[in-house]
Write a protein that holds these residues in place. Structure first.
Motif, PDB file in Angstrom:
ATOM      1  N   THR A  32     -12.336  -1.227   2.125  1.00 18.90           N
ATOM      2  CA  THR A  32     -12.511   0.175   1.765  1.00 18.90           C
ATOM      3  C   THR A  32     -11.133   0.770   1.508  1.00 18.90           C
ATOM      4  O   THR A  32     -10.246   0.675   2.354  1.00 18.90           O
ATOM      5  N   VAL A  33     -10.958   1.374   0.339  1.00 24.02           N
ATOM      6  CA  VAL A  33      -9.681   1.985  -0.037  1.00 24.02           C
ATOM      7  C   VAL A  33      -9.929   3.471  -0.245  1.00 24.02           C
ATOM      8  O   VAL A  33     -10.793   3.864  -1.025  1.00 24.02           O
ATOM      9  N   LYS A  34      -9.164   4.291   0.496  1.00 21.73           N
ATOM     10  CA  LYS A  34      -9.332   5.743   0.429  1.00 21.73           C
ATOM     11  C   LYS A  34      -8.004   6.363   0.020  1.00 21.73           C
ATOM     12  O   LYS A  34      -6.960   6.031   0.576  1.00 21.73           O
ATOM     13  N   GLY A  35      -8.054   7.242  -0.977  1.00 23.87           N
ATOM     14  CA  GLY A  35      -6.838   7.871  -1.467  1.00 23.87           C
ATOM     15  C   GLY A  35      -7.090   9.298  -1.893  1.00 23.87           C
ATOM     16  O   GLY A  35      -8.188   9.832  -1.700  1.00 23.87           O
ATOM     17  N   PRO A  36      -6.096   9.941  -2.526  1.00 30.81           N
ATOM     18  CA  PRO A  36      -6.261  11.341  -2.922  1.00 30.81           C
ATOM     19  C   PRO A  36      -7.325  11.559  -3.994  1.00 30.81           C
ATOM     20  O   PRO A  36      -7.907  12.638  -4.072  1.00 30.81           O
ATOM     21  N   LYS A  37      -7.621  10.563  -4.824  1.00 27.32           N
ATOM     22  CA  LYS A  37      -8.600  10.728  -5.904  1.00 27.32           C
ATOM     23  C   LYS A  37     -10.023  10.368  -5.470  1.00 27.32           C
ATOM     24  O   LYS A  37     -10.986  10.712  -6.160  1.00 27.32           O
ATOM     25  N   GLY A  38     -10.182   9.620  -4.361  1.00 26.76           N
ATOM     26  CA  GLY A  38     -11.524   9.252  -3.916  1.00 26.76           C
ATOM     27  C   GLY A  38     -11.510   8.004  -3.063  1.00 26.76           C
ATOM     28  O   GLY A  38     -10.466   7.553  -2.583  1.00 26.76           O
ATOM     29  N   THR A  39     -12.710   7.420  -2.899  1.00 28.31           N
ATOM     30  CA  THR A  39     -12.877   6.241  -2.057  1.00 28.31           C
ATOM     31  C   THR A  39     -13.598   5.143  -2.836  1.00 28.31           C
ATOM     32  O   THR A  39     -14.564   5.426  -3.547  1.00 28.31           O
ATOM     33  N   VAL A  42       0.855  -1.181   0.000  1.00 28.10           N
ATOM     34  CA  VAL A  42       0.000   0.000   0.000  1.00 28.10           C
ATOM     35  C   VAL A  42       0.895   1.237   0.000  1.00 28.10           C
ATOM     36  O   VAL A  42       1.716   1.417   0.896  1.00 28.10           O
ATOM     37  N   PRO A  43       0.782   2.114  -1.029  1.00 33.78           N
ATOM     38  CA  PRO A  43       1.640   3.300  -1.090  1.00 33.78           C
ATOM     39  C   PRO A  43       1.240   4.344  -0.049  1.00 33.78           C
ATOM     40  O   PRO A  43       0.142   4.295   0.513  1.00 33.78           O
ATOM     41  N   ALA A  44       2.133   5.285   0.186  1.00 33.57           N
ATOM     42  CA  ALA A  44       1.841   6.376   1.113  1.00 33.57           C
ATOM     43  C   ALA A  44       0.711   7.234   0.559  1.00 33.57           C
ATOM     44  O   ALA A  44       0.629   7.473  -0.642  1.00 33.57           O
ATOM     45  N   GLY A  45      -0.172   7.676   1.427  1.00 35.63           N
ATOM     46  CA  GLY A  45      -1.307   8.495   1.004  1.00 35.63           C
ATOM     47  C   GLY A  45      -2.554   7.690   0.711  1.00 35.63           C
ATOM     48  O   GLY A  45      -3.610   8.248   0.450  1.00 35.63           O
ATOM     49  N   VAL A  46      -2.449   6.365   0.744  1.00 31.51           N
ATOM     50  CA  VAL A  46      -3.607   5.495   0.513  1.00 31.51           C
ATOM     51  C   VAL A  46      -3.903   4.748   1.811  1.00 31.51           C
ATOM     52  O   VAL A  46      -3.006   4.200   2.443  1.00 31.51           O
ATOM     53  N   GLU A  47      -5.169   4.759   2.189  1.00 37.21           N
ATOM     54  CA  GLU A  47      -5.600   4.128   3.432  1.00 37.21           C
ATOM     55  C   GLU A  47      -6.529   2.957   3.109  1.00 37.21           C
ATOM     56  O   GLU A  47      -7.483   3.114   2.351  1.00 37.21           O
ATOM     57  N   VAL A  48      -6.244   1.788   3.679  1.00 35.01           N
ATOM     58  CA  VAL A  48      -7.036   0.586   3.432  1.00 35.01           C
ATOM     59  C   VAL A  48      -7.637   0.111   4.745  1.00 35.01           C
ATOM     60  O   VAL A  48      -6.924  -0.007   5.751  1.00 35.01           O
TER      61      VAL A  48
END
Length: 178
Positions: A25-32, A11-17
């Motif tokens: 649920t995957v949340k990142g800078p572009k959306g969820t 999982v890269p930095a800035g992405v929350e799983v």
């Protein structure tokens, strides 16, 4: 042995799983993005590394193993970078215009075709013969591009219609005279 299913996902930095039982649920800078996973496949996460495992080697579980890993990986890539698909319009008088979130397609019919954007999809029209479909859900981007293509699929004699940018239309020779 699934080669794809056994690969760990970093999982890269800035992405929350988040894993809640069989829901991811995957949340990142572009959306969820959210996805319900199959009950036979187990997903675990430790130190930003996701691993997908299956309980046994039954045919169903083997087929779901690599699929689940690929779906999770596509969700992570989508919320980080966004997916896109490019379409080209070929034909005399064929063109596209962007009207708000919708596309106004002139494809040789007696009326213009209005294509409405599904939620989560954006269109980019750099020139009157090119459409770029963008979104964070890879499946939705591909399905939307396929739906646009069905409005006027490319024909093999003159090459007129809507095609993918990387698609090659095999042309046929028409009838010959005497």
């Amino acid at each position: 042995m699934s080669r794809i299913g056994n690969k760990p996902i970093t999982v890269p930095a800035g992405v929350e799983v988040k894993l809640d039982g069989q829901k991811i649920t995957v949340k990142g800078p572009k959306g969820t993005l959210e996805k319900e996973l199959h009950k036979n496949i187990s997903v675990s996460m430790d130190n930003n590394v996701i691993t997908v495992t299956r309980p046994n080697d039954e045919a169903l579980n083997r087929s779901l193993h690599g699929l689940t890993r690929t779906l999770i990986n596509n969700m992570i890539i989508g919320v980080e970078k966004e997916f896109s698909r490019e379409l080209q319009i070929n034909g005399v008088g064929y063109r596209v215009q962007k009207q708000g979130n919708n596309l106004n397609l002139v494809l040789g019919y007696s009326h213009p075709v209005i294509f409405e954007a599904p939620t989560g999809i954006t269109f980019d029209v750099p020139n009157p013969n090119t459409i770029i479909v963008k979104g964070i859900d890879k499946e939705l981007v591909g399905q939307t591009a396929a739906n646009i293509r069905t409005k006027r699929p490319p024909e093999v004699y003159r090459g007129k219609g809507i095609k993918y940018a990387e698609e090659v239309i095999r042309r046929k020779v028409g009838k010959t005279g005497k």
